[in-house]
Design a protein around this motif. Structure first.
Motif, PDB file in Angstrom:
ATOM      1  N   TYR A  34      -7.359   2.623 -12.160  1.00  0.00           N
ATOM      2  CA  TYR A  34      -6.018   2.670 -11.554  1.00  0.00           C
ATOM      3  C   TYR A  34      -5.152   1.516 -12.052  1.00  0.00           C
ATOM      4  O   TYR A  34      -5.612   0.376 -12.149  1.00  0.00           O
ATOM      5  N   ARG A  35      -3.914   1.830 -12.368  1.00  0.00           N
ATOM      6  CA  ARG A  35      -2.897   0.827 -12.694  1.00  0.00           C
ATOM      7  C   ARG A  35      -1.628   1.206 -11.935  1.00  0.00           C
ATOM      8  O   ARG A  35      -1.210   2.358 -11.976  1.00  0.00           O
ATOM      9  N   PRO A  36      -0.984   0.266 -11.256  1.00  0.00           N
ATOM     10  CA  PRO A  36       0.256   0.598 -10.549  1.00  0.00           C
ATOM     11  C   PRO A  36       1.388   0.914 -11.524  1.00  0.00           C
ATOM     12  O   PRO A  36       1.380   0.463 -12.660  1.00  0.00           O
ATOM     13  N   SER A  43      12.126 -12.822  -9.464  1.00  0.00           N
ATOM     14  CA  SER A  43      11.906 -14.265  -9.397  1.00  0.00           C
ATOM     15  C   SER A  43      11.800 -14.604  -7.923  1.00  0.00           C
ATOM     16  O   SER A  43      12.699 -14.292  -7.139  1.00  0.00           O
ATOM     17  N   TYR A  44      10.701 -15.205  -7.548  1.00  0.00           N
ATOM     18  CA  TYR A  44      10.470 -15.561  -6.157  1.00  0.00           C
ATOM     19  C   TYR A  44      10.036 -17.014  -6.122  1.00  0.00           C
ATOM     20  O   TYR A  44       8.996 -17.370  -6.690  1.00  0.00           O
ATOM     21  N   LYS A  45      10.844 -17.851  -5.497  1.00  0.00           N
ATOM     22  CA  LYS A  45      10.572 -19.291  -5.440  1.00  0.00           C
ATOM     23  C   LYS A  45      10.267 -19.835  -6.836  1.00  0.00           C
ATOM     24  O   LYS A  45       9.256 -20.495  -7.063  1.00  0.00           O
ATOM     25  N   GLU A  46      11.118 -19.465  -7.770  1.00  0.00           N
ATOM     26  CA  GLU A  46      11.031 -19.899  -9.158  1.00  0.00           C
ATOM     27  C   GLU A  46       9.791 -19.362  -9.888  1.00  0.00           C
ATOM     28  O   GLU A  46       9.427 -19.870 -10.936  1.00  0.00           O
ATOM     29  N   GLN A  47       9.148 -18.368  -9.334  1.00  0.00           N
ATOM     30  CA  GLN A  47       8.003 -17.720  -9.978  1.00  0.00           C
ATOM     31  C   GLN A  47       8.461 -16.364 -10.494  1.00  0.00           C
ATOM     32  O   GLN A  47       9.221 -15.670  -9.823  1.00  0.00           O
ATOM     33  N   HIS A  48       7.989 -15.984 -11.658  1.00  0.00           N
ATOM     34  CA  HIS A  48       8.304 -14.677 -12.212  1.00  0.00           C
ATOM     35  C   HIS A  48       7.114 -13.761 -11.966  1.00  0.00           C
ATOM     36  O   HIS A  48       6.014 -14.010 -12.454  1.00  0.00           O
ATOM     37  N   LEU A  49       7.348 -12.716 -11.176  1.00  0.00           N
ATOM     38  CA  LEU A  49       6.297 -11.787 -10.789  1.00  0.00           C
ATOM     39  C   LEU A  49       6.753 -10.359 -11.030  1.00  0.00           C
ATOM     40  O   LEU A  49       7.938 -10.089 -11.122  1.00  0.00           O
ATOM     41  N   ILE A  50       5.793  -9.463 -11.085  1.00  0.00           N
ATOM     42  CA  ILE A  50       6.095  -8.034 -11.094  1.00  0.00           C
ATOM     43  C   ILE A  50       5.570  -7.488  -9.779  1.00  0.00           C
ATOM     44  O   ILE A  50       4.399  -7.701  -9.429  1.00  0.00           O
ATOM     45  N   VAL A  51       6.449  -6.841  -9.034  1.00  0.00           N
ATOM     46  CA  VAL A  51       6.075  -6.285  -7.736  1.00  0.00           C
ATOM     47  C   VAL A  51       6.266  -4.766  -7.772  1.00  0.00           C
ATOM     48  O   VAL A  51       7.017  -4.239  -8.586  1.00  0.00           O
ATOM     49  N   TYR A  52       5.556  -4.108  -6.858  1.00  0.00           N
ATOM     50  CA  TYR A  52       5.538  -2.650  -6.811  1.00  0.00           C
ATOM     51  C   TYR A  52       5.917  -2.197  -5.406  1.00  0.00           C
ATOM     52  O   TYR A  52       5.560  -2.840  -4.426  1.00  0.00           O
ATOM     53  N   SER A  58       0.498   3.090  -1.218  1.00  0.00           N
ATOM     54  CA  SER A  58       0.050   4.364  -0.657  1.00  0.00           C
ATOM     55  C   SER A  58      -0.659   5.194  -1.725  1.00  0.00           C
ATOM     56  O   SER A  58      -1.704   5.799  -1.470  1.00  0.00           O
ATOM     57  N   ARG A  59      -0.125   5.212  -2.938  1.00  0.00           N
ATOM     58  CA  ARG A  59      -0.759   5.944  -4.038  1.00  0.00           C
ATOM     59  C   ARG A  59      -2.124   5.364  -4.373  1.00  0.00           C
ATOM     60  O   ARG A  59      -3.089   6.087  -4.628  1.00  0.00           O
ATOM     61  N   ALA A  60      -2.239   4.039  -4.317  1.00  0.00           N
ATOM     62  CA  ALA A  60      -3.517   3.384  -4.603  1.00  0.00           C
ATOM     63  C   ALA A  60      -4.587   3.812  -3.595  1.00  0.00           C
ATOM     64  O   ALA A  60      -5.738   4.072  -3.965  1.00  0.00           O
ATOM     65  N   PHE A  61      -4.213   3.897  -2.326  1.00  0.00           N
ATOM     66  CA  PHE A  61      -5.154   4.367  -1.311  1.00  0.00           C
ATOM     67  C   PHE A  61      -5.604   5.798  -1.624  1.00  0.00           C
ATOM     68  O   PHE A  61      -6.776   6.131  -1.498  1.00  0.00           O
ATOM     69  N   ARG A  93       9.591  -2.849   1.075  1.00  0.00           N
ATOM     70  CA  ARG A  93       8.454  -3.762   0.914  1.00  0.00           C
ATOM     71  C   ARG A  93       7.885  -3.619  -0.493  1.00  0.00           C
ATOM     72  O   ARG A  93       7.758  -2.517  -1.002  1.00  0.00           O
ATOM     73  N   PHE A  94       7.516  -4.754  -1.078  1.00  0.00           N
ATOM     74  CA  PHE A  94       6.928  -4.763  -2.409  1.00  0.00           C
ATOM     75  C   PHE A  94       5.654  -5.588  -2.390  1.00  0.00           C
ATOM     76  O   PHE A  94       5.509  -6.515  -1.586  1.00  0.00           O
ATOM     77  N   TYR A  95       4.732  -5.265  -3.302  1.00  0.00           N
ATOM     78  CA  TYR A  95       3.436  -5.940  -3.388  1.00  0.00           C
ATOM     79  C   TYR A  95       3.119  -6.216  -4.851  1.00  0.00           C
ATOM     80  O   TYR A  95       3.502  -5.447  -5.734  1.00  0.00           O
ATOM     81  N   THR A  96       2.390  -7.282  -5.101  1.00  0.00           N
ATOM     82  CA  THR A  96       1.922  -7.543  -6.460  1.00  0.00           C
ATOM     83  C   THR A  96       0.707  -6.653  -6.726  1.00  0.00           C
ATOM     84  O   THR A  96       0.097  -6.108  -5.802  1.00  0.00           O
ATOM     85  N   GLU A  97       0.342  -6.530  -7.988  1.00  0.00           N
ATOM     86  CA  GLU A  97      -0.834  -5.725  -8.332  1.00  0.00           C
ATOM     87  C   GLU A  97      -2.090  -6.300  -7.682  1.00  0.00           C
ATOM     88  O   GLU A  97      -2.932  -5.553  -7.188  1.00  0.00           O
ATOM     89  N   ASN A  98      -2.207  -7.624  -7.650  1.00  0.00           N
ATOM     90  CA  ASN A  98      -3.379  -8.248  -7.001  1.00  0.00           C
ATOM     91  C   ASN A  98      -3.441  -7.900  -5.518  1.00  0.00           C
ATOM     92  O   ASN A  98      -4.517  -7.660  -4.975  1.00  0.00           O
ATOM     93  N   GLN A  99      -2.294  -7.901  -4.857  1.00  0.00           N
ATOM     94  CA  GLN A  99      -2.274  -7.543  -3.441  1.00  0.00           C
ATOM     95  C   GLN A  99      -2.716  -6.095  -3.253  1.00  0.00           C
ATOM     96  O   GLN A  99      -3.523  -5.802  -2.370  1.00  0.00           O
ATOM     97  N   ILE A 100      -2.193  -5.192  -4.060  1.00  0.00           N
ATOM     98  CA  ILE A 100      -2.538  -3.778  -3.935  1.00  0.00           C
ATOM     99  C   ILE A 100      -4.035  -3.573  -4.130  1.00  0.00           C
ATOM    100  O   ILE A 100      -4.706  -2.938  -3.316  1.00  0.00           O
TER     101      ILE A 100
END
Length: 147
Positions: A34-36, A43-52, A58-61, A93-100
């Motif tokens: 699986y890949r999101p 940019s969140y608190k000066e961090q560059h992230l990719i969120v989903y 829900s798709r991951a579940f 709401r958004f989540y990082t790949e690690n969170q998912i």
């Protein structure tokens, strides 16, 4: 005849023998590959992230074989089963790949199945602990060391 000859003649049960007979073939499941999709760079608190988006969680579940609707996941967050994501923009709401991956892995580890109620497991406790740890790592990973 010495002791080595006796050992080679007699059959001595061993864990090694049982191990040699075990089928160690690994077959990847759909969850393993699986890949999101539909990532959004932020940019969140000066961090560059990719969120989903939430629909990706829900798709991951569903891919993992334990489907949960977006409404159910929102309810989990509002009821405190899941910690609130810090990546909320407007009402989305958004989540990082690690969170998912972590949320779904914990659900699988806790034995959540399609008809299993989340409160009958220790999912919430583990999710709060692991997600707090992951967020600290993700948000502090790029900070410059203090000298």
């Amino acid at each position: 005849m010495n002791s080595l000859d006796i050992a080679s003649i007699t059959s001595i049960p061993s864990a090694q023998h049982d191990f040699d007979q075990a089928d160690l073939t690994f077959s990847a499941t759909e969850w393993d590959t699986y890949r999101p999709e539909q990532g959004k760079p932020i940019s969140y608190k000066e961090q560059h992230l990719i969120v989903y988006p939430l629909k990706e969680l829900s798709r991951a579940f569903s891919v993992a074989g334990i489907p949960r609707s977006q409404q159910q996941l929102i309810k989990w967050e509002t009821d405190g089963v899941l910690p609130p994501t810090p990546f909320t923009f407007g009402r989305k709401r958004f989540y990082t790949e690690n969170q998912i991956r972590t949320i779904v892995d914990i659900a699988l580890e806790c034995g959540l199945r399609p008809r299993t109620h989340v409160k009958k497991t220790n999912f919430s406790e583990l999710a709060h602990h692991e997600l707090t740890y992951i967020l600290k790592l993700e948000l502090n990973a790029y900070e410059a060391p203090v000298i």
